[in-house]
Write a protein that holds these residues in place. Structure first.
Motif, PDB file in Angstrom:
ATOM      1  N   ASN A  26      21.213 -48.344 -14.744  1.00 40.24           N
ATOM      2  CA  ASN A  26      20.192 -47.697 -13.923  1.00 40.24           C
ATOM      3  C   ASN A  26      19.581 -46.518 -14.671  1.00 40.24           C
ATOM      4  N   LEU A  27      18.296 -46.608 -14.896  1.00 35.94           N
ATOM      5  CA  LEU A  27      17.597 -45.611 -15.711  1.00 35.94           C
ATOM      6  C   LEU A  27      16.976 -44.529 -14.835  1.00 35.94           C
ATOM      7  N   VAL A  28      17.227 -43.276 -15.197  1.00 40.84           N
ATOM      8  CA  VAL A  28      16.564 -42.135 -14.552  1.00 40.84           C
ATOM      9  C   VAL A  28      15.726 -41.453 -15.617  1.00 40.84           C
ATOM     10  N   GLU A  29      14.424 -41.479 -15.423  1.00 44.84           N
ATOM     11  CA  GLU A  29      13.517 -40.954 -16.442  1.00 44.84           C
ATOM     12  C   GLU A  29      12.745 -39.770 -15.865  1.00 44.84           C
ATOM     13  N   THR A 155      26.387 -47.997 -14.547  1.00 46.95           N
ATOM     14  CA  THR A 155      25.868 -47.043 -15.531  1.00 46.95           C
ATOM     15  C   THR A 155      24.620 -46.339 -15.035  1.00 46.95           C
ATOM     16  N   MET A 156      24.572 -45.030 -15.222  1.00 48.05           N
ATOM     17  CA  MET A 156      23.324 -44.289 -15.029  1.00 48.05           C
ATOM     18  C   MET A 156      22.917 -43.731 -16.385  1.00 48.05           C
ATOM     19  N   LEU A 157      21.705 -44.031 -16.785  1.00 46.46           N
ATOM     20  CA  LEU A 157      21.177 -43.567 -18.072  1.00 46.46           C
ATOM     21  C   LEU A 157      20.062 -42.576 -17.808  1.00 46.46           C
ATOM     22  N   THR A 158      20.026 -41.503 -18.553  1.00 46.44           N
ATOM     23  CA  THR A 158      18.874 -40.615 -18.430  1.00 46.44           C
ATOM     24  C   THR A 158      17.953 -40.826 -19.623  1.00 46.44           C
ATOM     25  N   ARG A 159      16.685 -40.578 -19.397  1.00 44.71           N
ATOM     26  CA  ARG A 159      15.727 -40.689 -20.492  1.00 44.71           C
ATOM     27  C   ARG A 159      14.661 -39.608 -20.308  1.00 44.71           C
ATOM     28  N   GLU A 160      14.414 -38.876 -21.359  1.00 43.94           N
ATOM     29  CA  GLU A 160      13.466 -37.767 -21.286  1.00 43.94           C
ATOM     30  C   GLU A 160      12.043 -38.259 -21.506  1.00 43.94           C
ATOM     31  N   SER A 161      11.150 -37.828 -20.620  1.00 46.31           N
ATOM     32  CA  SER A 161       9.736 -38.140 -20.817  1.00 46.31           C
ATOM     33  C   SER A 161       9.172 -37.231 -21.894  1.00 46.31           C
TER      34      SER A 161
END
Lengths: 256, 125
Positions: A26-29, A155-161
């Motif tokens: 699961n992506l959190v951007e 899974t939680m993934l973070t991604r920076e804008s």
């Protein structure tokens, strides 16, 4: 309905139709500082309170930073580590990926040692230094995520804008390939309304499940992330500078 | 301690014997001290020479040999992941306790100067 994995943010769980699906990626951007890591820590903390130990795999921040940040919300991560409910692992994308691919690697041993069910990867953006080729990068991340699924982790993934305000080129973000390999995609945004900075959250997709498509306000309070009401009467929220909809449109389409 | 004429010995004679042995056996440079502290503070770190150098603000050349020596002495575990040498803190509780005792002593204003003197007196860098 499938069993759901609560994020620790009741309002977000509602948006997700009950929570995340187990053993998914699961992506959190979002923009820097808008709350991605806080949401991630909340997700991990929630698990520890429900008998689902968690791992934080950090590629950027030192573990001390997580201990400090978590403490501001009343979450004692050091205590959770002592109790065997949490491990904050500092590594790099290339090492963690290679380690997870081998049999009985160090990270796998840590996952097994605490019977981890959840993992926060903060942040997946660091994988981008491994290859400039989007196809290669997509395959690297796909393989990495599958190694986590193999261990039964949600899974939680973070991604920076790369932008602070407003609209990323959402299509470009999606086309970078990450959206194809994750099961859900949540975006956090800063928006300006009436000269005030607000935060917005939207569930862009969740594979195999319905979800709320409205854009909600959220805040970072004393207990972490709290999702408020949906934005109403505005359009262009994702642009970062919404405008009010015509009154007639509101009357016609927006429920009061 | 063996000789009362040894200045270091006299300076350190109020330290626990185990701690003195640990320091003499394992801590012969400021880089090693930094690395031990780094792994103590970040006990679940698993990474390569290059990245550990970055985390500790050193050059890979400065930490490579020191990491290998710490692994030889059993303070760290060294694994080959692909072609990379990857280091993690020893999982041995006894070793971890020795490291905790050393860090605690190194934070003590009474002992810290003695450890520094020991390093300056005997060591390589």
């Amino acid at each position: 309905m499938n069993q759901r994995v609560n994020t620790g943010v009741p309002g977000l769980d509602k948006m997700l139709n009950g929570g995340l699906l187990p053993q998914t990626s699961n992506l959190v951007e979002g923009a820097p500082g808008c709350g991605k890591s806080t949401l991630g820590m909340q997700f991990i903390y929630e698990g520890t309170q429900k008998g689902e130990p968690g791992i934080i795999l950090t590629f950027e921040e030192f573990p001390q930073q997580y201990y400090r940040d978590a403490a501001t919300y009343g979450w004692d991560f050091k205590k959770l580590e002592r109790e065997g409910l949490l491990r904050v692992i500092m590594s790099s994308p290339e090492v963690s990926k290679a380690d997870l691919e081998r049999v009985n690697g160090t990270i796998e041993k840590m996952i097994d040692a605490i019977h981890a069910k959840r993992i926060l990867v903060d942040s997946i953006s660091q994988f981008e230094r491994m290859s400039e080729d989007p196809v290669v990068l997509r395959n690297l991340i796909y393989s990495f995520l599958n190694s986590l699924k193999r261990k039964g982790l949600t899974t939680m993934l973070t991604r920076e804008s790369s932008y602070l305000w407003g609209e990323s080129d959402t299509e470009e973000e999606l086309d970078s390939g990450l959206s194809f390999v994750v099961d859900s995609y949540i975006t956090l945004r800063y928006v300006e309304i009436d000269s005030t900075v607000n935060r917005a959250i939207i569930v862009m997709k969740i594979r195999g499940s319905a979800h709320d498509t409205r854009i909600f306000q959220f805040d970072i309070g004393a207990q972490g992330m709290e999702v408020g009401k949906p934005f109403e009467g505005q359009e262009g929220i994702l642009s970062g500078a919404p405008t009010r909809m015509a009154e007639s449109f509101i009357k016609a389409f927006v429920k009061r | 301690m063996n000789t009362k004429n040894d200045l270091i010995a006299r300076m350190m004679d109020d330290m626990q014997e185990d701690l003195i042995v640990f320091i003499k056996d394992n801590v012969d440079s400021f880089v090693k001290w930094d690395l031990i502290r780094f792994f103590y503070e970040n006990p679940h770190t698993i990474d390569s020479v290059e990245n550990i150098a970055r985390y500790t603000g050193r050059s890979p050349g400065a930490v490579q040999g020191e990491l290998a020596e710490l692994a030889t002495h059993g303070l760290l575990e060294e694994n080959k992941v692909g072609r990379m040498a990857v280091y993690a803190l020893s999982s041995d509780p006894k070793v971890r306790q020795q490291i905790a005792d050393f860090i605690q002593a190194s934070n003590d204003p009474k002992f810290r100067p003695k450890i520094i003197f020991h390093l300056l007196k005997g060591m390589k860098a």
